[in-house]
Design a protein around this motif. Structure first.
Motif, short mmCIF file in Angstrom:
data_model
loop_
_atom_site.label_atom_id
_atom_site.label_comp_id
_atom_site.label_asym_id
_atom_site.label_seq_id
_atom_site.Cartn_x
_atom_site.Cartn_y
_atom_site.Cartn_z
N HIS A 1 0.89 -1.33 -0.03
CA HIS A 1 0.07 -0.06 0.04
C HIS A 1 1.00 1.19 -0.01
O HIS A 1 1.88 1.24 0.85
N ASP A 2 0.42 2.14 -0.78
CA ASP A 2 1.08 3.50 -0.91
C ASP A 2 2.35 3.37 -1.35
O ASP A 2 3.20 4.27 -1.61
N ASP A 3 2.67 2.17 -2.03
CA ASP A 3 4.26 2.27 -2.68
C ASP A 3 4.27 1.53 -4.03
O ASP A 3 4.58 2.18 -4.98
N PHE A 4 3.63 0.24 -4.29
CA PHE A 4 3.41 -0.47 -5.42
C PHE A 4 2.57 -1.53 -5.49
O PHE A 4 1.91 -1.89 -4.29
N LEU A 5 1.86 -1.90 -6.55
CA LEU A 5 0.86 -2.84 -6.79
C LEU A 5 1.16 -3.54 -8.05
O LEU A 5 1.67 -2.91 -9.23
N VAL A 6 1.18 -4.94 -8.04
CA VAL A 6 1.61 -5.92 -9.30
C VAL A 6 0.34 -6.53 -9.61
O VAL A 6 -0.38 -7.01 -8.91
N LEU A 7 -0.03 -6.68 -10.97
CA LEU A 7 -0.96 -7.42 -11.69
C LEU A 7 -0.08 -8.40 -12.67
O LEU A 7 0.99 -8.10 -13.07
N GLU A 8 -0.82 -9.46 -12.79
CA GLU A 8 -0.25 -10.59 -13.67
C GLU A 8 -1.58 -10.80 -14.45
O GLU A 8 -2.49 -10.93 -14.27
N LYS A 9 -1.29 -11.31 -15.69
CA LYS A 9 -2.09 -11.92 -16.64
C LYS A 9 -2.91 -13.12 -16.04
O LYS A 9 -2.56 -13.95 -15.26
N VAL B 1 -4.74 -10.98 -24.46
CA VAL B 1 -4.06 -10.32 -23.34
C VAL B 1 -2.44 -10.71 -23.48
O VAL B 1 -2.30 -11.79 -23.53
N GLU B 2 -1.72 -9.75 -24.04
CA GLU B 2 -0.19 -10.18 -24.51
C GLU B 2 0.70 -9.69 -23.27
O GLU B 2 1.57 -10.37 -23.15
N ILE B 3 0.39 -8.64 -22.35
CA ILE B 3 1.14 -8.29 -21.34
C ILE B 3 0.99 -9.21 -20.04
O ILE B 3 -0.01 -9.64 -19.93
N GLU B 4 2.20 -9.72 -19.69
CA GLU B 4 2.16 -10.94 -18.83
C GLU B 4 2.16 -10.07 -17.15
O GLU B 4 1.74 -10.89 -16.29
N LYS C 1 -5.76 -4.46 -21.49
CA LYS C 1 -6.11 -5.76 -22.09
C LYS C 1 -5.54 -5.94 -23.50
O LYS C 1 -5.01 -7.08 -23.73
N TYR C 2 -5.05 -4.92 -24.28
CA TYR C 2 -4.75 -5.08 -25.73
C TYR C 2 -3.16 -4.57 -25.73
O TYR C 2 -2.71 -4.54 -26.60
N ALA C 3 -2.74 -3.83 -24.62
CA ALA C 3 -1.34 -3.51 -24.53
C ALA C 3 -0.29 -4.52 -24.81
O ALA C 3 -0.42 -5.82 -24.74
N ARG C 4 0.88 -4.11 -25.51
CA ARG C 4 1.79 -4.99 -25.88
C ARG C 4 3.29 -4.29 -25.89
O ARG C 4 3.12 -2.92 -26.18
N PHE C 5 4.26 -5.05 -25.89
CA PHE C 5 5.62 -4.40 -26.26
C PHE C 5 5.82 -4.49 -27.66
O PHE C 5 5.68 -5.83 -28.15
N VAL C 6 6.63 -3.63 -28.24
CA VAL C 6 6.86 -3.77 -29.92
C VAL C 6 8.41 -4.24 -29.85
O VAL C 6 9.04 -3.95 -28.85
#
Length: 555
Positions: free
Chosen positions: A236-244, A254-257, A549-554
């Motif tokens: 909390h108040d520092d970072f938050l992580v999402l995974e696919k 969903v391309e971003i892991e 949902k549709y974000a990706r790295f090129v």
């Protein structure tokens, strides 16, 4: 500079901005072959570990409980870890099938029957059911939930009565007919109801989890969600992580892991992090805005939202209408956006976003016009009149309160100067961290304070219903005869079938807001971001919220 002005499909505001290095259909259309090929781009070079999309959320989410997290810091995350009956589309802000794979609408437009898809699952492996939606919609309206967004349920018959304590949950006409069939009966026909059920406030929650643990949404390991991503870490108040979320029904899109949000509310610090490659997207500090207008990685687009100020109508000196209007007319909005923000936002001379399409042709702004203009001489006259009405020899101390941010501070100082120069009043400034400020503003502890609103669907009522009884946005406690007149007009608009006549009623309602100086509109929002060219397809709908949902790295 890449000005990705939005694709108009149904209305001027049914559109989106794709934050991308490439935006042609060949590069952005998802299919299974492309997904398998493009996923290679999302693995860190020389490593089996997935690349992480690094974003700044500004502040800690207020809540990961959909009816409670009623602010952008919450929406940014909620929109990517939950999903409603519909979801705004990739190529336009038009609702598409999501948790509901299909629906039927009765001939009179009052009854919607949604069919929940068989491959919809919660992150705990259990199926998403119509019962979860019935529970969640009623929970939004339940007065015990105390949702600041409860009014978004009022389209459903019986919801407002339930929320006000005049009805019960059983009176609210949303019913799971079986595990996969949800029936919703509306008070009035609403053409945009499919957009409403795409909003975060109407996302489902897992009924069994919410009933077993009232704090289920407070930590990463107890959050059960149903969207493209899941929360795996939250300091909390520092970072938050999402995974696919591999169990998401449309996981192939969903391309971003992995996504990591940091919580940095200082725009200069965030900008330095962007320059150092520590985040992939950043706003530009106001004092540097002009320097980056022509940067090839800068993206601009309009946004359905407004920056404004509340006057508390029960506290001196803003219980006086003339004093409120004096403060409105003393602010030079054009100077504010041009020299302070330096982001070219449209100055606000009304409350409703001016770019809504009007059924009579043109836009809302073109049909209703501006309600006022910068007029320091008239402001001085109104101030003198108001002070005479109240018997003031000297105006009581006025304090402008806002949540901590370098831009909010710069803007507040600019308005302090304008009020000094144009009204001869020295106001004080006061700031607090977001969560404390939010709570105090909701508890009527300020008399003049910052407000911010983001629209969620394509209709002027989305702005105007904020001042109905029970709305969490009527934080200035506007009431009285003219407020009742306003409520009566809004209620009449719900029953008006003719689109032009309905918009005429809504214009009358907006005029009352301005005539009564209920709030002090400043400017309508735009989006302006620098986006690392390694990333594409971060989608920001003008009436919705950030879509990963549709974000990706090129390459």
């Amino acid at each position: 500079m890449k000005k990705l002005w939005l694709l108009v499909v149904v209305a001027v505001l049914s559109s989106l901005l794709v934050l991308a290095g490439c935006s042609n259909n060949e590069n952005t259309t998802a299919n299974n072959d492309n997904n398998n090929e493009n996923n290679d781009n999302n693995v860190a070079e020389g490593s089996d570990e997935p690349r992480t999309l690094l974003l700044n959320n500004g502040n800690n989410p207020t809540s990961m409980d959909p009816p409670i997290g009623n602010d952008e810091a919450s929406y940014n995350v909620l929109n990517n870890v939950f999903e409603g009956l519909t979801r705004l589309g990739k190529d336009a802000a038009i609702p598409e099938p999501a948790m509901a794979e299909d629906w039927d609408v009765s001939e009179d437009g009052l009854v919607y029957t949604f069919f929940i898809r068989d491959d919809a699952y919660w992150t705990n492996g259990e199926p998403v059911t119509a019962y979860d939606f019935e529970f969640s919609f009623k929970r939004l309206a339940d007065p015990e939930t105390a949702s600041p967004a409860a009014s978004h349920s009022y389209w459903i018959a019986g919801a407002e009565a339930f929320n006000s304590g005049e009805g019960t949950a059983e009176d609210m006409l949303v019913e799971a007919k079986d595990e996969k069939t949800l029936e919703v009966t509306l008070r009035y026909p609403v053409d945009f109801f499919l957009s409403i059920v795409a909003m975060p406030q109407l996302f489902p929650v897992h009924q069994a989890t919410a009933e077993a643990d009232p704090n289920w949404h407070a930590e990463a390991n107890s959050i059960v969600s149903n969207g493209p991503f899941k929360v795996t870490e939250w300091a909390h108040d520092d970072f938050l992580v999402l995974e696919k979320n591999e169990d998401y029904w449309d996981a192939d899109s969903v391309e971003i892991e992995r996504v990591e949000y940091v919580m940095v509310n200082d725009s200069n610090t965030a900008f330095q992090m962007y320059q150092a490659g520590e985040i992939h997207v950043s706003a530009v500090p106001a004092d540097l805005g002009a320097d980056y207008l022509d940067d090839p990685d800068m993206y601009l687009a309009p946004r359905s939202g407004i920056e404004y100020q509340y006057f508390h109508h029960d506290l001196e000196p803003f219980h006086n209408r003339n004093i409120r209007e004096a403060f409105m007319l003393a602010i030079n909005r054009q100077d504010l956006v041009q020299y302070v923000n330096q982001s070219n936002e449209p100055p606000a001379y009304g409350w409703v976003h001016p770019e809504f399409e009007h059924p009579a042709g043109g836009t809302w702004g073109e049909n209703v016009g501006d309600y006022y203009e910068f007029d320091p001489e008239r402001a001085q006259e109104l101030l003198a009149l108001g002070m005479e009405e109240e018997g003031y020899d000297e105006l009581p101390t006025v304090t402008l309160s806002y949540n901590t941010s370098d831009l909010h501070s710069t803007r507040a100082q600019a308005m302090q100067t304008m009020i000094r120069d144009n009204l001869g009043i020295e106001i004080e400034l006061f700031n607090q961290e977001w969560e404390v400020f939010r709570d105090r503003s909701q508890e009527a502890q300020f008399h003049y304070f910052r407000g911010s609103y983001l629209g969620g669907y394509n209709d002027p009522i989305n702005f105007l219903d904020n001042y109905l009884p029970g709305s969490g946005f009527n934080r200035g406690d506007w009431s009285g005869d003219r407020h009742q007149e306003y409520v009566d007009i809004i209620n009449a608009s719900y029953e008006e079938a003719d689109p032009i006549a309905r918009y005429d009623l809504l214009a009358q309602a907006e005029a009352i807001i301005i005539e009564e100086a209920v709030i002090n509109p400043l400017y309508f929002y735009t989006r302006s971001y620098l986006v690392n060219p390694e990333v594409e397809n971060i989608i920001t709908h003008i009436v919705g919220f950030t879509e990963l949902k549709y974000a990706r790295f090129v390459d």
